[in-house]
Design a protein around this motif. Structure first.
Motif, PDB file in Angstrom:
ATOM      1  N   GLU A  24      61.647  15.160 -11.038  1.00  0.00           N
ATOM      2  CA  GLU A  24      62.589  15.220  -9.915  1.00  0.00           C
ATOM      3  C   GLU A  24      62.855  13.828  -9.346  1.00  0.00           C
ATOM      4  O   GLU A  24      63.981  13.490  -9.000  1.00  0.00           O
ATOM      5  CB  GLU A  24      62.059  16.161  -8.833  1.00  0.00           C
ATOM      6  CG  GLU A  24      62.072  17.611  -9.256  1.00  0.00           C
ATOM      7  CD  GLU A  24      61.367  18.534  -8.271  1.00  0.00           C
ATOM      8  OE1 GLU A  24      60.896  18.058  -7.211  1.00  0.00           O
ATOM      9  OE2 GLU A  24      61.275  19.742  -8.568  1.00  0.00           O
ATOM     10  N   ASP A  26      62.614  11.000 -11.014  1.00  0.00           N
ATOM     11  CA  ASP A  26      63.419  10.327 -12.034  1.00  0.00           C
ATOM     12  C   ASP A  26      64.886  10.735 -11.903  1.00  0.00           C
ATOM     13  O   ASP A  26      65.784   9.887 -11.938  1.00  0.00           O
ATOM     14  CB  ASP A  26      62.873  10.693 -13.420  1.00  0.00           C
ATOM     15  CG  ASP A  26      63.300   9.716 -14.490  1.00  0.00           C
ATOM     16  OD1 ASP A  26      63.501   8.528 -14.168  1.00  0.00           O
ATOM     17  OD2 ASP A  26      63.403  10.147 -15.659  1.00  0.00           O
ATOM     18  N   HIS A  27      65.108  12.029 -11.710  1.00  0.00           N
ATOM     19  CA  HIS A  27      66.478  12.534 -11.538  1.00  0.00           C
ATOM     20  C   HIS A  27      67.109  11.954 -10.265  1.00  0.00           C
ATOM     21  O   HIS A  27      68.276  11.546 -10.266  1.00  0.00           O
ATOM     22  CB  HIS A  27      66.473  14.064 -11.496  1.00  0.00           C
ATOM     23  CG  HIS A  27      67.823  14.664 -11.290  1.00  0.00           C
ATOM     24  ND1 HIS A  27      68.792  14.649 -12.271  1.00  0.00           N
ATOM     25  CD2 HIS A  27      68.387  15.272 -10.215  1.00  0.00           C
ATOM     26  CE1 HIS A  27      69.892  15.225 -11.798  1.00  0.00           C
ATOM     27  NE2 HIS A  27      69.666  15.615 -10.568  1.00  0.00           N
ATOM     28  N   ILE A  29      66.394   9.147  -8.800  1.00  0.00           N
ATOM     29  CA  ILE A  29      66.683   7.727  -9.040  1.00  0.00           C
ATOM     30  C   ILE A  29      67.959   7.586  -9.859  1.00  0.00           C
ATOM     31  O   ILE A  29      68.821   6.748  -9.559  1.00  0.00           O
ATOM     32  CB  ILE A  29      65.479   7.044  -9.732  1.00  0.00           C
ATOM     33  CG1 ILE A  29      64.316   6.927  -8.741  1.00  0.00           C
ATOM     34  CG2 ILE A  29      65.863   5.673 -10.273  1.00  0.00           C
ATOM     35  CD1 ILE A  29      63.007   6.496  -9.375  1.00  0.00           C
ATOM     36  N   ASP A  30      68.101   8.404 -10.908  1.00  0.00           N
ATOM     37  CA  ASP A  30      69.319   8.365 -11.731  1.00  0.00           C
ATOM     38  C   ASP A  30      70.560   8.649 -10.884  1.00  0.00           C
ATOM     39  O   ASP A  30      71.588   7.978 -11.018  1.00  0.00           O
ATOM     40  CB  ASP A  30      69.239   9.389 -12.874  1.00  0.00           C
ATOM     41  CG  ASP A  30      68.262   8.966 -13.963  1.00  0.00           C
ATOM     42  OD1 ASP A  30      67.867   7.782 -13.988  1.00  0.00           O
ATOM     43  OD2 ASP A  30      67.895   9.832 -14.792  1.00  0.00           O
ATOM     44  N   MET A  31      70.461   9.655 -10.009  1.00  0.00           N
ATOM     45  CA  MET A  31      71.596  10.008  -9.149  1.00  0.00           C
ATOM     46  C   MET A  31      71.939   8.857  -8.202  1.00  0.00           C
ATOM     47  O   MET A  31      73.098   8.542  -7.963  1.00  0.00           O
ATOM     48  CB  MET A  31      71.298  11.274  -8.337  1.00  0.00           C
ATOM     49  CG  MET A  31      71.182  12.537  -9.155  1.00  0.00           C
ATOM     50  SD  MET A  31      72.745  13.046  -9.898  1.00  0.00           S
ATOM     51  CE  MET A  31      72.553  12.413 -11.557  1.00  0.00           C
ATOM     52  N   ARG A  32      70.893   8.199  -7.676  1.00  0.00           N
ATOM     53  CA  ARG A  32      71.105   7.067  -6.763  1.00  0.00           C
ATOM     54  C   ARG A  32      71.824   5.926  -7.488  1.00  0.00           C
ATOM     55  O   ARG A  32      72.780   5.352  -6.974  1.00  0.00           O
ATOM     56  CB  ARG A  32      69.756   6.596  -6.206  1.00  0.00           C
ATOM     57  CG  ARG A  32      69.824   5.362  -5.351  1.00  0.00           C
ATOM     58  CD  ARG A  32      70.584   5.640  -4.048  1.00  0.00           C
ATOM     59  NE  ARG A  32      70.745   4.446  -3.269  1.00  0.00           N
ATOM     60  CZ  ARG A  32      70.053   4.168  -2.169  1.00  0.00           C
ATOM     61  NH1 ARG A  32      69.177   5.042  -1.717  1.00  0.00           N
ATOM     62  NH2 ARG A  32      70.256   3.061  -1.536  1.00  0.00           N
ATOM     63  N   PHE A  33      71.364   5.607  -8.702  1.00  0.00           N
ATOM     64  CA  PHE A  33      72.019   4.554  -9.484  1.00  0.00           C
ATOM     65  C   PHE A  33      73.462   4.924  -9.796  1.00  0.00           C
ATOM     66  O   PHE A  33      74.358   4.078  -9.747  1.00  0.00           O
ATOM     67  CB  PHE A  33      71.256   4.289 -10.790  1.00  0.00           C
ATOM     68  CG  PHE A  33      70.020   3.441 -10.608  1.00  0.00           C
ATOM     69  CD1 PHE A  33      70.018   2.350  -9.760  1.00  0.00           C
ATOM     70  CD2 PHE A  33      68.864   3.737 -11.312  1.00  0.00           C
ATOM     71  CE1 PHE A  33      68.886   1.563  -9.604  1.00  0.00           C
ATOM     72  CE2 PHE A  33      67.726   2.962 -11.163  1.00  0.00           C
ATOM     73  CZ  PHE A  33      67.731   1.871 -10.306  1.00  0.00           C
ATOM     74  N   GLU A  34      73.674   6.193 -10.111  1.00  0.00           N
ATOM     75  CA  GLU A  34      75.043   6.639 -10.417  1.00  0.00           C
ATOM     76  C   GLU A  34      75.945   6.506  -9.192  1.00  0.00           C
ATOM     77  O   GLU A  34      77.079   6.041  -9.291  1.00  0.00           O
ATOM     78  CB  GLU A  34      75.008   8.093 -10.903  1.00  0.00           C
ATOM     79  CG  GLU A  34      76.338   8.572 -11.430  1.00  0.00           C
ATOM     80  CD  GLU A  34      76.236   9.954 -12.045  1.00  0.00           C
ATOM     81  OE1 GLU A  34      77.160  10.750 -11.838  1.00  0.00           O
ATOM     82  OE2 GLU A  34      75.231  10.228 -12.730  1.00  0.00           O
ATOM     83  N   ARG A  35      75.421   6.900  -8.013  1.00  0.00           N
ATOM     84  CA  ARG A  35      76.211   6.751  -6.777  1.00  0.00           C
ATOM     85  C   ARG A  35      76.502   5.284  -6.494  1.00  0.00           C
ATOM     86  O   ARG A  35      77.608   4.925  -6.094  1.00  0.00           O
ATOM     87  CB  ARG A  35      75.479   7.387  -5.590  1.00  0.00           C
ATOM     88  CG  ARG A  35      75.619   8.886  -5.511  1.00  0.00           C
ATOM     89  CD  ARG A  35      75.189   9.431  -4.143  1.00  0.00           C
ATOM     90  NE  ARG A  35      73.855   9.005  -3.742  1.00  0.00           N
ATOM     91  CZ  ARG A  35      72.731   9.643  -4.048  1.00  0.00           C
ATOM     92  NH1 ARG A  35      72.769  10.733  -4.783  1.00  0.00           N
ATOM     93  NH2 ARG A  35      71.570   9.182  -3.623  1.00  0.00           N
ATOM     94  N   GLU A  36      75.511   4.423  -6.693  1.00  0.00           N
ATOM     95  CA  GLU A  36      75.719   2.984  -6.456  1.00  0.00           C
ATOM     96  C   GLU A  36      76.739   2.421  -7.440  1.00  0.00           C
ATOM     97  O   GLU A  36      77.576   1.606  -7.073  1.00  0.00           O
ATOM     98  CB  GLU A  36      74.390   2.228  -6.545  1.00  0.00           C
ATOM     99  CG  GLU A  36      73.502   2.470  -5.338  1.00  0.00           C
ATOM    100  CD  GLU A  36      72.193   1.703  -5.396  1.00  0.00           C
ATOM    101  OE1 GLU A  36      72.082   0.764  -6.207  1.00  0.00           O
ATOM    102  OE2 GLU A  36      71.289   2.043  -4.621  1.00  0.00           O
ATOM    103  N   ARG A  37      76.677   2.852  -8.700  1.00  0.00           N
ATOM    104  CA  ARG A  37      77.642   2.401  -9.698  1.00  0.00           C
ATOM    105  C   ARG A  37      79.048   2.878  -9.324  1.00  0.00           C
ATOM    106  O   ARG A  37      80.007   2.107  -9.354  1.00  0.00           O
ATOM    107  CB  ARG A  37      77.259   2.907 -11.090  1.00  0.00           C
ATOM    108  CG  ARG A  37      78.140   2.308 -12.192  1.00  0.00           C
ATOM    109  CD  ARG A  37      77.883   2.922 -13.550  1.00  0.00           C
ATOM    110  NE  ARG A  37      78.358   4.290 -13.565  1.00  0.00           N
ATOM    111  CZ  ARG A  37      77.617   5.352 -13.818  1.00  0.00           C
ATOM    112  NH1 ARG A  37      76.338   5.229 -14.082  1.00  0.00           N
ATOM    113  NH2 ARG A  37      78.146   6.561 -13.819  1.00  0.00           N
TER     114      ARG A  37
END
Length: 94
Positions: A24, A26-27, A29-37
């Motif tokens: 969870e 990891d997921h 963190i991935d979502m946060r990076f995607e939002r920042e991107r």
């Protein structure tokens, strides 16, 4: 033996919960990076839009200047044509 087995089950359950929590995290963190991107892409698009707007405003100013200049030239040409026609009439009337 029952105590050891239940302790083993408890450890296994704890490890499973830890794995789930890590998944969870990891997921998340991935979502946060995607939002920042996505946010960075949006900011880039906004910057490009502002640059385009500035360029278009500058082109509009230049076009208005050329249109005003053409209008002045047109008035001058019309004035000269009137003068030329008057001169021709004066010559023909002699």
């Amino acid at each position: 033996m029952t105590g050891t087995m239940s302790a083993g089950v408890a450890v296994t359950a704890a490890i499973d919960q830890l794995r789930q929590a890590l998944g969870e995290l990891d997921h998340a963190i991935d979502m946060r990076f995607e939002r920042e991107r996505d946010s960075a892409e949006l900011e880039g698009e906004v910057r490009r839009t502002h640059a385009d707007r500035s360029r278009l405003a500058q082109e509009l100013d230049q076009s208005e200047f050329r249109a005003n200049r053409l209008e002045e030239v047109n008035r001058e040409v019309s004035r000269r044509l009137v003068t030329a026609m008057e001169t021709i009439r004066a010559v023909l009337d002699r």
